[in-house]
Enzyme design. Structure first.
Site, PDB file in Angstrom:
ATOM      1  N   LYS A  95       0.757  -1.347  -0.131  1.00 41.69           N
ATOM      2  CA  LYS A  95       0.024   0.053  -0.058  1.00 41.69           C
ATOM      3  C   LYS A  95       0.984   1.305  -0.015  1.00 41.69           C
ATOM      4  O   LYS A  95       0.586   2.087   0.989  1.00 41.69           O
ATOM      5  CB  LYS A  95      -1.005   0.050   1.018  1.00 41.69           C
ATOM      6  CG  LYS A  95      -1.990  -1.026   1.239  1.00 41.69           C
ATOM      7  CD  LYS A  95      -2.798  -1.047   2.422  1.00 41.69           C
ATOM      8  CE  LYS A  95      -4.019  -2.104   2.516  1.00 41.69           C
ATOM      9  NZ  LYS A  95      -3.535  -3.209   2.890  1.00 41.69           N
ATOM     10  N   ILE A  99       5.229  10.132  -2.766  1.00 42.21           N
ATOM     11  CA  ILE A  99       5.696  10.743  -3.762  1.00 42.21           C
ATOM     12  C   ILE A  99       6.535   9.870  -4.832  1.00 42.21           C
ATOM     13  O   ILE A  99       6.988   8.677  -4.160  1.00 42.21           O
ATOM     14  CB  ILE A  99       6.476  12.180  -3.614  1.00 42.21           C
ATOM     15  CG1 ILE A  99       7.800  11.875  -3.240  1.00 42.21           C
ATOM     16  CG2 ILE A  99       5.659  13.161  -3.180  1.00 42.21           C
ATOM     17  CD1 ILE A  99       8.713  13.139  -3.450  1.00 42.21           C
ATOM     18  N   GLY A 100       6.355   9.675  -6.026  1.00 38.94           N
ATOM     19  CA  GLY A 100       6.998   8.982  -6.917  1.00 38.94           C
ATOM     20  C   GLY A 100       8.622   8.599  -6.519  1.00 38.94           C
ATOM     21  O   GLY A 100       8.978   7.348  -6.501  1.00 38.94           O
ATOM     22  N   GLN A 221     -13.292  -4.242  10.007  1.00 36.44           N
ATOM     23  CA  GLN A 221     -13.198  -5.102   8.758  1.00 36.44           C
ATOM     24  C   GLN A 221     -14.846  -5.642   8.560  1.00 36.44           C
ATOM     25  O   GLN A 221     -15.480  -6.073   9.383  1.00 36.44           O
ATOM     26  CB  GLN A 221     -12.348  -6.259   8.989  1.00 36.44           C
ATOM     27  CG  GLN A 221     -12.346  -7.516   8.063  1.00 36.44           C
ATOM     28  CD  GLN A 221     -11.852  -6.914   6.699  1.00 36.44           C
ATOM     29  OE1 GLN A 221     -12.234  -6.111   6.041  1.00 36.44           O
ATOM     30  NE2 GLN A 221     -10.676  -7.459   6.258  1.00 36.44           N
ATOM     31  N   TYR A 223     -16.848  -8.540   6.651  1.00 35.51           N
ATOM     32  CA  TYR A 223     -16.927  -9.845   5.467  1.00 35.51           C
ATOM     33  C   TYR A 223     -17.877 -10.088   4.520  1.00 35.51           C
ATOM     34  O   TYR A 223     -19.149  -9.915   5.017  1.00 35.51           O
ATOM     35  CB  TYR A 223     -16.418 -10.882   6.372  1.00 35.51           C
ATOM     36  CG  TYR A 223     -15.228 -11.057   7.190  1.00 35.51           C
ATOM     37  CD1 TYR A 223     -13.873 -10.976   6.371  1.00 35.51           C
ATOM     38  CD2 TYR A 223     -15.115 -10.831   8.501  1.00 35.51           C
ATOM     39  CE1 TYR A 223     -12.691 -10.954   7.046  1.00 35.51           C
ATOM     40  CE2 TYR A 223     -13.898 -10.980   9.350  1.00 35.51           C
ATOM     41  CZ  TYR A 223     -12.750 -11.036   8.508  1.00 35.51           C
ATOM     42  OH  TYR A 223     -11.374 -10.952   9.058  1.00 35.51           O
ATOM     43  N   GLY A 241      -7.620 -14.018   5.044  1.00 38.63           N
ATOM     44  CA  GLY A 241      -6.758 -13.968   6.125  1.00 38.63           C
ATOM     45  C   GLY A 241      -6.994 -15.122   7.230  1.00 38.63           C
ATOM     46  O   GLY A 241      -7.018 -16.061   7.303  1.00 38.63           O
TER      47      GLY A 241
HETATM   48  N1  5IU Z   1      -7.007  -5.474   3.410  1.00 41.46           N
HETATM   49  C1  5IU Z   1      -8.468  -5.692   3.770  1.00 41.46           C
HETATM   50  N2  5IU Z   1      -9.280  -4.677   3.341  1.00 41.46           N
HETATM   51  C2  5IU Z   1      -8.939  -3.869   2.396  1.00 41.46           C
HETATM   52  C3  5IU Z   1      -7.457  -3.949   1.960  1.00 41.46           C
HETATM   53  C4  5IU Z   1      -6.702  -4.723   2.394  1.00 41.46           C
HETATM   54  O1  5IU Z   1      -8.636  -6.494   4.675  1.00 41.46           O
HETATM   55  O2  5IU Z   1      -9.918  -3.153   1.721  1.00 41.46           O
HETATM   56  I1  5IU Z   1      -6.986  -2.615   0.506  1.00 41.46           I
HETATM   57  C5  5IU Z   1      -6.055  -6.491   3.818  1.00 41.46           C
HETATM   58  C6  5IU Z   1      -5.912  -6.501   5.447  1.00 41.46           C
HETATM   59  C7  5IU Z   1      -5.254  -7.968   5.777  1.00 41.46           C
HETATM   60  C8  5IU Z   1      -6.287  -8.844   4.672  1.00 41.46           C
HETATM   61  O3  5IU Z   1      -4.042  -8.144   5.330  1.00 41.46           O
HETATM   62  O4  5IU Z   1      -6.529  -7.797   3.771  1.00 41.46           O
HETATM   63  C9  5IU Z   1      -7.515  -9.366   5.213  1.00 41.46           C
HETATM   64  O5  5IU Z   1      -7.324 -10.319   6.351  1.00 41.46           O
HETATM   65  P1  5IU Z   1      -8.778 -10.785   7.204  1.00 41.46           P
HETATM   66  O6  5IU Z   1      -9.297 -11.782   6.058  1.00 41.46           O
HETATM   67  O7  5IU Z   1      -8.000 -11.707   8.342  1.00 41.46           O
HETATM   68  O8  5IU Z   1      -9.511  -9.982   7.889  1.00 41.46           O
END
Ligand code: 5IU
Length: 276
Positions: A95, A99-100, A221, A223, A241
């Site tokens: 992520k 800057i470049g 988060q 799901y 994950g």
């Molecule tokens: N991850 C996210 N959501 C996003 C982004 C990245 O969950 O929008 I951009 C990453 C964070 C973690 C993985 O490394 O994806 C998801 O892990 P879990 O399935 O344990 O929540």
């Protein structure tokens, strides 16, 4: 030609010129798996153990290499050996967002030297197109591919609406290096007109926020199921994950069973999607 998500991964592999995009699509087809496992653990031993268990069932392993507290360069050699043993693509979920000039250094140098081993990485579009120029100056000669973060899975994400549209437009202008998006749905046809010079615009959509047993993690988060992600929203790769390795990386049999379960669900949703 039909929309990309209605075609097979193998057909789409033939059309992609970027080597990392081609490799990912070919690997998905070869292994009949659109499952990526995100291995977010802090010890090198657990990291390698989980990858060795889930390896047979995945097309891709997603890493956060800076989480590992006992990182040494030999971990990368071990990761690459597992990638050959189990035939999976590597995606460092770095992520980038600077800057470049700075991202080019972060990508090529430092302790982790990400560009030297990660087939795919990702970047926030927030700095504008210069982030792509900076990263591609390092990654393109190595045959790497970049995903832009067009959307996030988290509650209250600011990456939506015109921000997402601008990300798609930036990607269209750098098709040699930008292979797709981290997003929650297909991005084709979003924003301004697709690039007419590309016969059939095909972005890869890799989607985190996938879980079969719970709807969130209490830290923002959210799901959705593989079926919602792949069949209803047309995404290409499910990223899972904790749904696979839970809290205890030593439970080899449970991890293996979960990986197979997600692999089977993701593939069934894909087959239902491409069915005429
Ligand atoms: N991850 C996210 N959501 C996003 C982004 C990245 O969950 O929008 I951009 C990453 C964070 C973690 C993985 O490394 O994806 C998801 O892990 P879990 O399935 O344990 O929540």
């Amino acid at each position: 030609m039909s929309s990309p998500h209605l075609r097979t991964y193998a057909e789409r592999a033939l059309q992609h010129k970027n080597p990392a995009a081609k490799l990912l699509l070919e690997t998905i087809e070869r292994k009949k798996s659109n499952l990526a496992v995100s291995v977010d653990v802090a010890s090198a031993k657990d990291f390698l153990a989980i990858i060795d268990v889930v390896g047979p069932f995945v097309c891709l392993i997603k890493t956060h290499i800076d989480i590992i507290h006992d990182f040494t360069p030999s971990l990368i050699t071990d990761l690459q050996a597992l990638s050959v043993k189990h035939d999976f693509v590597i995606f460092e979920d770095r992520k980038f967002a600077d800057i470049g000039n700075t991202v080019a250094l972060q990508y090529s140098s430092g302790v982790h030297k990400i560009a030297s081993w990660s087939h795919i990485t990702n970047a926030h579009p927030v700095p504008g197109p210069s982030i792509i120029s900076g990263l591609s100056s390092v990654g393109l000669p190595l045959g790497r591919g970049l995903l832009l973060l067009a959307e996030m899975s988290t509650k209250g994400s600011l990456a939506s609406g015109s921000y997402t549209e601008a990300a798609v437009q930036m990607a269209r202008e750098h098709r040699n290096f930008v292979i797709g998006f981290i997003a929650q749905r297909r991005m084709d046809g979003i924003g301004t007109t697709p690039d007419e010079s590309i016969p059939d615009e095909d972005f890869l959509i890799l989607t985190p926020g996938v879980g079969l047993d719970v709807s969130g993690d209490g830290m923002g988060q959210q799901y959705r199921t593989p079926r919602q992600v792949v069949l209803d929203s047309g995404c290409d790769v499910i990223i899972v994950g904790r749904g696979i390795y839970g809290k205890d990386p030593s439970l080899v049999e449970a991890i293996s069973a979960q990986a197979q379960r997600y692999r089977d669900d993701g593939w069934a949703a894909y087959l239902a999607r491409i069915k005429p």
